[in-house]
Design a protein around this motif. Sequence first.
Motif, PDB file in Angstrom:
ATOM      1  N   VAL A  61       9.124 -11.823  -2.006  1.00 12.61           N
ATOM      2  CA  VAL A  61      10.511 -11.717  -1.571  1.00 12.61           C
ATOM      3  C   VAL A  61      10.733 -10.257  -1.204  1.00 12.61           C
ATOM      4  CG1 VAL A  61      12.927 -11.909  -2.230  1.00 12.61           C
ATOM      5  CG2 VAL A  61      11.293 -13.618  -3.018  1.00 12.61           C
ATOM      6  N   GLU A  63      13.589  -7.908   0.636  1.00 11.86           N
ATOM      7  CA  GLU A  63      14.994  -7.903   1.078  1.00 11.86           C
ATOM      8  C   GLU A  63      15.546  -9.322   0.944  1.00 11.86           C
ATOM      9  OE1 GLU A  63      16.834  -5.199   1.891  1.00 11.86           O
ATOM     10  OE2 GLU A  63      15.162  -3.826   1.689  1.00 11.86           O
ATOM     11  N   ASP A  64      15.925  -9.938   2.052  1.00  8.06           N
ATOM     12  CA  ASP A  64      16.528 -11.274   2.010  1.00  8.06           C
ATOM     13  C   ASP A  64      15.641 -12.341   2.638  1.00  8.06           C
ATOM     14  OD1 ASP A  64      18.820 -10.344   0.744  1.00  8.06           O
ATOM     15  OD2 ASP A  64      19.763  -9.812   2.636  1.00  8.06           O
ATOM     16  N   THR A  65      14.325 -12.182   2.529  1.00  7.26           N
ATOM     17  CA  THR A  65      13.403 -13.189   3.046  1.00  7.26           C
ATOM     18  C   THR A  65      12.326 -13.468   2.015  1.00  7.26           C
ATOM     19  OG1 THR A  65      11.976 -11.554   4.105  1.00  7.26           O
ATOM     20  CG2 THR A  65      13.731 -12.498   5.458  1.00  7.26           C
ATOM     21  N   CYS A  66      11.738 -14.640   2.120  1.00  3.43           N
ATOM     22  CA  CYS A  66      10.659 -15.044   1.221  1.00  3.43           C
ATOM     23  C   CYS A  66       9.545 -15.658   2.055  1.00  3.43           C
ATOM     24  CB  CYS A  66      11.165 -16.059   0.198  1.00  3.43           C
ATOM     25  SG  CYS A  66       9.904 -16.571  -0.987  1.00  3.43           S
ATOM     26  N   THR A  67       8.334 -15.531   1.566  1.00  2.00           N
ATOM     27  CA  THR A  67       7.181 -16.075   2.286  1.00  2.00           C
ATOM     28  C   THR A  67       6.954 -17.553   2.022  1.00  2.00           C
ATOM     29  OG1 THR A  67       5.698 -15.414   0.482  1.00  2.00           O
ATOM     30  CG2 THR A  67       6.000 -13.852   2.317  1.00  2.00           C
ATOM     31  N   ASN A  71      11.841 -21.296   2.437  1.00  2.00           N
ATOM     32  CA  ASN A  71      12.649 -20.291   3.122  1.00  2.00           C
ATOM     33  C   ASN A  71      12.299 -20.178   4.591  1.00  2.00           C
ATOM     34  OD1 ASN A  71      12.825 -16.959   3.722  1.00  2.00           O
ATOM     35  ND2 ASN A  71      14.660 -17.992   2.996  1.00  2.00           N
ATOM     36  N   THR A  72      11.021 -20.211   4.921  1.00  3.00           N
ATOM     37  CA  THR A  72      10.644 -20.050   6.326  1.00  3.00           C
ATOM     38  C   THR A  72      11.099 -21.235   7.169  1.00  3.00           C
ATOM     39  OG1 THR A  72       8.421 -20.917   5.897  1.00  3.00           O
ATOM     40  CG2 THR A  72       8.690 -18.532   5.867  1.00  3.00           C
ATOM     41  N   GLY A  75      15.479 -21.290   6.242  1.00  2.00           N
ATOM     42  CA  GLY A  75      16.226 -20.047   6.419  1.00  2.00           C
ATOM     43  C   GLY A  75      17.251 -19.801   5.334  1.00  2.00           C
ATOM     44  N   MET A  81      14.156 -16.508  -4.055  1.00  6.09           N
ATOM     45  CA  MET A  81      15.216 -15.553  -3.705  1.00  6.09           C
ATOM     46  C   MET A  81      16.349 -15.586  -4.734  1.00  6.09           C
ATOM     47  SD  MET A  81      15.188 -16.226   0.392  1.00  6.09           S
ATOM     48  CE  MET A  81      16.536 -15.131   0.772  1.00  6.09           C
TER      49      MET A  81
END
Length: 115
Positions: A61, A63-67, A71-72, A75, A81
């Motif tokens: 994670v 900032e505000d994204t996750c792998t 999430n991908t 969104g 997160m």
Amino acid sequence: MRDPLEDLDLGAPFDDRMKKRIIQKFKGRGRRAISMVSKGLVVREARHQYIIHDGSLEHRVIEDTCTCQDNTQTGGPCAHMIAVAIIESINPNFDSYDTEIEAWDAYYFQMFGRK
């Protein structure tokens, strides 16, 4: 009803009532996030960068994204997160800790040219 993560940011306790509110808002993702936090699976790498050991996988994670796939594809906030948001809210000392690490890293790089 207010966002439980915002209330945590404002100093609300991470107690059973808060856990219920998180689960009510985020459903299964909230339940998994609470479990990850309780089991100590969230590890901070640097400011706003975390690794979450989720079973045999590691997710990052930043900032505000996750792998993770959740999430991908969606969104939206995944369990990873949400877990990071909980950790950052219940442990406000991370920022000063990160600042010390960043200062040390900059000094070390300046003196030796590498970490």
